[in-house]
Design a protein around this motif. Sequence first.
Motif, PDB file in Angstrom:
ATOM      1  N   GLN A  31       0.838  -1.195   0.000  1.00  0.00           N
ATOM      2  CA  GLN A  31       0.000   0.000   0.000  1.00  0.00           C
ATOM      3  C   GLN A  31       0.876   1.249   0.000  1.00  0.00           C
ATOM      4  O   GLN A  31       2.021   1.211   0.455  1.00  0.00           O
ATOM      5  N   TYR A  32       0.304   2.351  -0.491  1.00  0.00           N
ATOM      6  CA  TYR A  32       1.010   3.621  -0.407  1.00  0.00           C
ATOM      7  C   TYR A  32       0.841   4.182   1.001  1.00  0.00           C
ATOM      8  O   TYR A  32      -0.281   4.264   1.517  1.00  0.00           O
ATOM      9  N   CYS A  33       1.959   4.563   1.582  1.00  0.00           N
ATOM     10  CA  CYS A  33       1.977   4.959   2.991  1.00  0.00           C
ATOM     11  C   CYS A  33       2.756   6.245   3.190  1.00  0.00           C
ATOM     12  O   CYS A  33       3.520   6.677   2.328  1.00  0.00           O
ATOM     13  N   ILE A  34       2.545   6.815   4.346  1.00  0.00           N
ATOM     14  CA  ILE A  34       3.484   7.764   4.917  1.00  0.00           C
ATOM     15  C   ILE A  34       3.755   7.318   6.343  1.00  0.00           C
ATOM     16  O   ILE A  34       2.913   6.659   6.966  1.00  0.00           O
ATOM     17  N   THR A  35       4.924   7.616   6.828  1.00  0.00           N
ATOM     18  CA  THR A  35       5.292   7.263   8.201  1.00  0.00           C
ATOM     19  C   THR A  35       5.389   8.534   9.024  1.00  0.00           C
ATOM     20  O   THR A  35       5.915   9.543   8.564  1.00  0.00           O
TER      21      THR A  35
END
Length: 387
Positions: free
Chosen positions: A362-366
Motif C-alpha cells: 500500500q502507499y503509505c506515509i510514516t
Amino acid sequence: MFNGQPLPFFQPLIDTATGRIAGYEALARLKDDQGQIVSAGPLFTDPSVDPVDLLELDRTIRRQAFEAFRDNPAGFISVNISPLWVSQLVPGEPLPSLELLKEIGLPPEQVVFEITELQGNIQDLSDAVRRYREAGIRIAIDDFGAGSSMLDRVLALEPDILKLDIQLFRRAASGKGNSGDFVKALALMAEKSGCWIIAEGVETEQELHFALECGARYVQGYLFARPAENFLPADAVQAEFARMRDDYARSKLAEREKLAELRGTLGNLFAELVQWLAKGGDPADLPSPAQYPWLLRCFLCDAHGTQISPNYEWTEKRWQPDARFLDHNWSWRPYFYQILSEAGQGSRIILSSRYRDATSNQYCITSGLFIDDSRHLLLVDIDTSRI
C-alpha cells in the motif's frame, strides 16, 4: 513519394510562470487537393517511405516554419531533428540547419532542436549538438522517460530542455500505479541537472495540475490550443491559464489543510500511545481503529532507529503483534533523519514523503515522534488512501 502539399502547423508552449505563450513547436502537415490537413508524422516512422523523400520533406517544412516564425512572434520555435540524419553528416562540413538559419535571418537563440529518437551514432550526435549549442541553439530531448537508453542521451548531450514522454505523462497524471512518483523523480533529476521540463499532451486540468506539481516550465496541449497554421497573440490564454493555476494553488492549499488536520489527529494518537506504553503496552489496550481508520501499524524503536517492539497491526478484528522486524534498523529510511533532526525537548510530529510499503503493498506515509527524553522513537504507518 507522398501526396499533399507540405506545410508547418504551430502549437504554442505556455510559460507556467507567466501564462503567456513563450514559443511554438512546428509540426509537419500535408494538405491534399481537397484542402484536408493530415499529420505527416506517421511518414517518418514508415519504413516503406524513401528516406531521401523524408529528408526533403523535413527540410521543406523546416524552412517554411523558420520563415513564418521570423516574421511573427518573439519567443522561440522548436523543431524536431533526427539523430539518424545528423549522424550521416560529413564531419567538419557546415551543418545544413545552421546554414538555413543564416540564409533566412532567424537568430539561433530563438531556436530549440528536439532530439526525437534514439537512432544514430551518439558521438556524431554529440559533436553536432555541441556545434548547435555554440551557435546559440538550445537542445531538447523528446519522449524523456520512454526508454532506458534515453538516460544515456541525457548524460551525453546535456540538454537544456527535457520533454516528458506523452504516454508516460498521461498515465502518471491519471494517478494509476506508481508512474506518478516515477515521473516526479524524473522531473527532480531534470531540475538538479539544470534542465527545464516541457509537459506536452496536456488536455485536462488534472493533467495541468500534475504538470505544475512536476515543476514543468512549459506546458503544451489541446487544453490551451490545437496546432494551427497561424500564430496566436502572446496573451491569448493568459487569463484562462491564471484561473487554472489559481485552482491548482487552491487544491494544494486544501492538501496542506488536510495534512494539518492529520497532524492534529496524530497528536491525539501519539498521546494515547504514550499512555498505552506507560500502562504496560498490552495490545488489547491499543486505541480503537475506528478512531484512526488510516492507521496501518505502530511500533517502537530506540534512538538509533533499531526496532525494539513488534509491529502492532489490526487483523482479524484485533490488534496483533508481528515480531518479524524486531532488531531491524530503519535509520536508512529517508524519514528517519527528518525525525532525528527534531529529537530533544519540544520535538514535533514529522511526516515522511509517500512511499509504497513493502509489507502491505500500500502507499503509505510514516509519522514519528521522539519520547522519553528522546531515548525512544514512536512510529506509525499511515495508509494514504484512507486519509
